[in-house]
Motif scaffolding. Structure first.
Motif, mmCIF file in Angstrom:
data_model
loop_
_atom_site.group_PDB
_atom_site.id
_atom_site.type_symbol
_atom_site.label_atom_id
_atom_site.label_comp_id
_atom_site.label_asym_id
_atom_site.label_seq_id
_atom_site.Cartn_x
_atom_site.Cartn_y
_atom_site.Cartn_z
ATOM 1 N N GLU A 194 49.385 46.076 32.897
ATOM 2 C CA GLU A 194 48.294 47.036 33.058
ATOM 3 C C GLU A 194 47.195 46.694 32.062
ATOM 4 O OE1 GLU A 194 49.366 51.148 33.215
ATOM 5 O OE2 GLU A 194 51.245 50.691 34.253
ATOM 6 N N LEU A 195 46.062 46.287 32.586
ATOM 7 C CA LEU A 195 44.907 45.950 31.765
ATOM 8 C C LEU A 195 43.919 47.107 31.805
ATOM 9 C CD1 LEU A 195 44.478 42.283 33.005
ATOM 10 C CD2 LEU A 195 45.755 43.081 31.026
ATOM 11 N N LYS A 196 42.855 46.997 31.034
ATOM 12 C CA LYS A 196 41.863 48.072 30.973
ATOM 13 C C LYS A 196 41.178 48.270 32.329
ATOM 14 C CE LYS A 196 39.427 48.613 27.229
ATOM 15 N NZ LYS A 196 38.417 48.428 26.165
ATOM 16 N N LEU A 227 52.817 51.164 42.017
ATOM 17 C CA LEU A 227 51.562 51.141 41.258
ATOM 18 C C LEU A 227 50.495 52.007 41.931
ATOM 19 C CD1 LEU A 227 51.503 47.371 40.312
ATOM 20 C CD2 LEU A 227 51.697 49.279 38.713
ATOM 21 N N LEU A 228 50.409 51.932 43.268
ATOM 22 C CA LEU A 228 49.457 52.769 43.995
ATOM 23 C C LEU A 228 49.777 54.246 43.805
ATOM 24 C CD1 LEU A 228 49.130 50.763 47.317
ATOM 25 C CD2 LEU A 228 47.228 51.377 45.822
ATOM 26 N N ASP A 229 51.046 54.591 43.903
ATOM 27 C CA ASP A 229 51.462 55.982 43.765
ATOM 28 C C ASP A 229 51.203 56.534 42.358
ATOM 29 O OD1 ASP A 229 52.252 55.982 46.391
ATOM 30 O OD2 ASP A 229 54.389 55.735 45.953
ATOM 31 N N SER A 230 51.168 55.631 41.365
ATOM 32 C CA SER A 230 50.901 56.076 39.999
ATOM 33 C C SER A 230 49.400 56.096 39.668
ATOM 34 C CB SER A 230 51.664 55.217 38.989
ATOM 35 O OG SER A 230 51.195 53.888 39.019
ATOM 36 N N GLY A 231 48.563 55.849 40.674
ATOM 37 C CA GLY A 231 47.121 55.991 40.480
ATOM 38 C C GLY A 231 46.365 54.718 40.179
ATOM 39 N N HIS A 232 46.986 53.572 40.358
ATOM 40 C CA HIS A 232 46.290 52.292 40.158
ATOM 41 C C HIS A 232 45.783 51.792 41.508
ATOM 42 C CE1 HIS A 232 47.641 51.971 36.028
ATOM 43 N NE2 HIS A 232 48.856 52.299 36.442
ATOM 44 N N TYR A 233 44.495 51.434 41.545
ATOM 45 C CA TYR A 233 43.903 50.981 42.806
ATOM 46 C C TYR A 233 43.182 49.642 42.677
ATOM 47 C CZ TYR A 233 44.867 55.770 44.045
ATOM 48 O OH TYR A 233 45.504 56.961 44.261
ATOM 49 N N ARG A 234 43.142 49.081 41.501
ATOM 50 C CA ARG A 234 42.497 47.780 41.291
ATOM 51 C C ARG A 234 43.574 46.773 40.913
ATOM 52 N NH1 ARG A 234 37.133 49.210 37.753
ATOM 53 N NH2 ARG A 234 36.037 50.322 39.403
ATOM 54 N N PHE A 235 43.712 45.744 41.756
ATOM 55 C CA PHE A 235 44.773 44.763 41.567
ATOM 56 C C PHE A 235 44.215 43.346 41.543
ATOM 57 C CE2 PHE A 235 46.687 48.308 43.858
ATOM 58 C CZ PHE A 235 47.780 48.583 43.064
ATOM 59 N N PHE A 288 39.540 33.905 43.315
ATOM 60 C CA PHE A 288 38.960 33.386 42.080
ATOM 61 C C PHE A 288 39.820 32.251 41.565
ATOM 62 C CE2 PHE A 288 37.628 37.725 42.592
ATOM 63 C CZ PHE A 288 36.282 37.693 42.263
ATOM 64 N N SER A 289 39.197 31.324 40.838
ATOM 65 C CA SER A 289 39.920 30.147 40.343
ATOM 66 C C SER A 289 40.729 30.434 39.084
ATOM 67 C CB SER A 289 38.949 28.992 40.098
ATOM 68 O OG SER A 289 37.972 29.384 39.165
ATOM 69 N N SER A 290 40.499 31.589 38.451
ATOM 70 C CA SER A 290 41.291 31.944 37.267
ATOM 71 C C SER A 290 41.479 33.460 37.211
ATOM 72 C CB SER A 290 40.615 31.456 35.987
ATOM 73 O OG SER A 290 39.478 32.259 35.703
ATOM 74 N N THR A 291 42.490 33.873 36.467
ATOM 75 C CA THR A 291 42.729 35.309 36.328
ATOM 76 C C THR A 291 41.627 35.983 35.515
ATOM 77 O OG1 THR A 291 44.167 34.875 34.438
ATOM 78 C CG2 THR A 291 45.244 35.169 36.556
ATOM 79 N N VAL A 292 41.047 35.239 34.571
ATOM 80 C CA VAL A 292 39.970 35.791 33.751
ATOM 81 C C VAL A 292 38.771 36.163 34.635
ATOM 82 C CG1 VAL A 292 38.324 35.289 31.904
ATOM 83 C CG2 VAL A 292 40.694 34.554 31.690
ATOM 84 N N GLU A 293 38.420 35.261 35.559
ATOM 85 C CA GLU A 293 37.313 35.551 36.466
ATOM 86 C C GLU A 293 37.635 36.729 37.372
ATOM 87 O OE1 GLU A 293 36.232 32.135 38.740
ATOM 88 O OE2 GLU A 293 35.909 30.893 36.981
ATOM 89 N N ALA A 294 38.856 36.780 37.874
ATOM 90 C CA ALA A 294 39.250 37.847 38.783
ATOM 91 C C ALA A 294 39.245 39.203 38.089
ATOM 92 C CB ALA A 294 40.636 37.559 39.356
ATOM 93 N N VAL A 295 39.804 39.273 36.904
ATOM 94 C CA VAL A 295 39.816 40.532 36.151
ATOM 95 C C VAL A 295 38.390 40.924 35.771
ATOM 96 C CG1 VAL A 295 40.540 41.623 33.992
ATOM 97 C CG2 VAL A 295 42.175 40.257 35.301
ATOM 98 N N GLY A 296 37.590 39.962 35.388
ATOM 99 C CA GLY A 296 36.198 40.237 35.014
ATOM 100 C C GLY A 296 35.328 40.687 36.163
ATOM 101 N N SER A 297 35.770 40.447 37.395
ATOM 102 C CA SER A 297 34.970 40.844 38.549
ATOM 103 C C SER A 297 35.002 42.344 38.805
ATOM 104 C CB SER A 297 35.441 40.091 39.796
ATOM 105 O OG SER A 297 36.732 40.529 40.182
ATOM 106 N N PHE A 298 35.916 43.067 38.152
ATOM 107 C CA PHE A 298 35.989 44.524 38.328
ATOM 108 C C PHE A 298 35.011 45.217 37.405
ATOM 109 C CE2 PHE A 298 40.205 43.818 40.281
ATOM 110 C CZ PHE A 298 39.997 44.539 41.425
#
Length: 111
Positions: free
Chosen positions: A7-9, A35-43, A101-111
């Motif tokens: 779980e990231l920010k 995860l959806l049931d616990s209120g997380h919607y960004r994956f 995305f080519s990396s997880t950093v880019e994907a997470v940063g896109s939110f």
């Protein structure tokens, strides 16, 4: 198949490795549903270690994508997509639905 979640920010990072087929897709589906049931919607799904993606795995991705995007709450994005998995998504016409995305950093940063 091996699954780890962090779980990231901005989102939840799910690292997946191995085969996603009829026998392992229910485990992935249950993890994402919890995860959806616990209120997380960004994956962000890091699929760099995925060696095979069956129709059962595609069904899990699509159903989670739809649930996350319902009411404009979130999204599901893919990181480190191997060429073989990208070909499968292209053949099924789903390349346009999942942001890749080519990396997880880019994907997470896109939110």
């Amino acid at each position: 198949m091996e699954l780890t979640t962090s779980e990231l920010k901005r989102c939840v990072l799910v690292n997946i490795s191995g085969r996603i087929d009829g026998s392992t897709a229910p485990e992935l589906e249950q993890t994402l549903k919890t995860l959806l049931d616990s209120g997380h919607y960004r994956f962000v799904l890091d699929v760099g270690g995925v060696t095979f993606l069956s129709s059962a795995g595609i069904r899990v991705l699509v159903s989670t994508w739809r649930a996350a995007r319902r009411f404009n709450r979130g999204d599901l994005r893919l990181a480190n997509v191997p060429a073989r998995i990208s070909e499968v998504l292209d053949l099924t016409g789903l390349n346009d639905h999942f942001a890749q995305f080519s990396s997880t950093v880019e994907a997470v940063g896109s939110f």
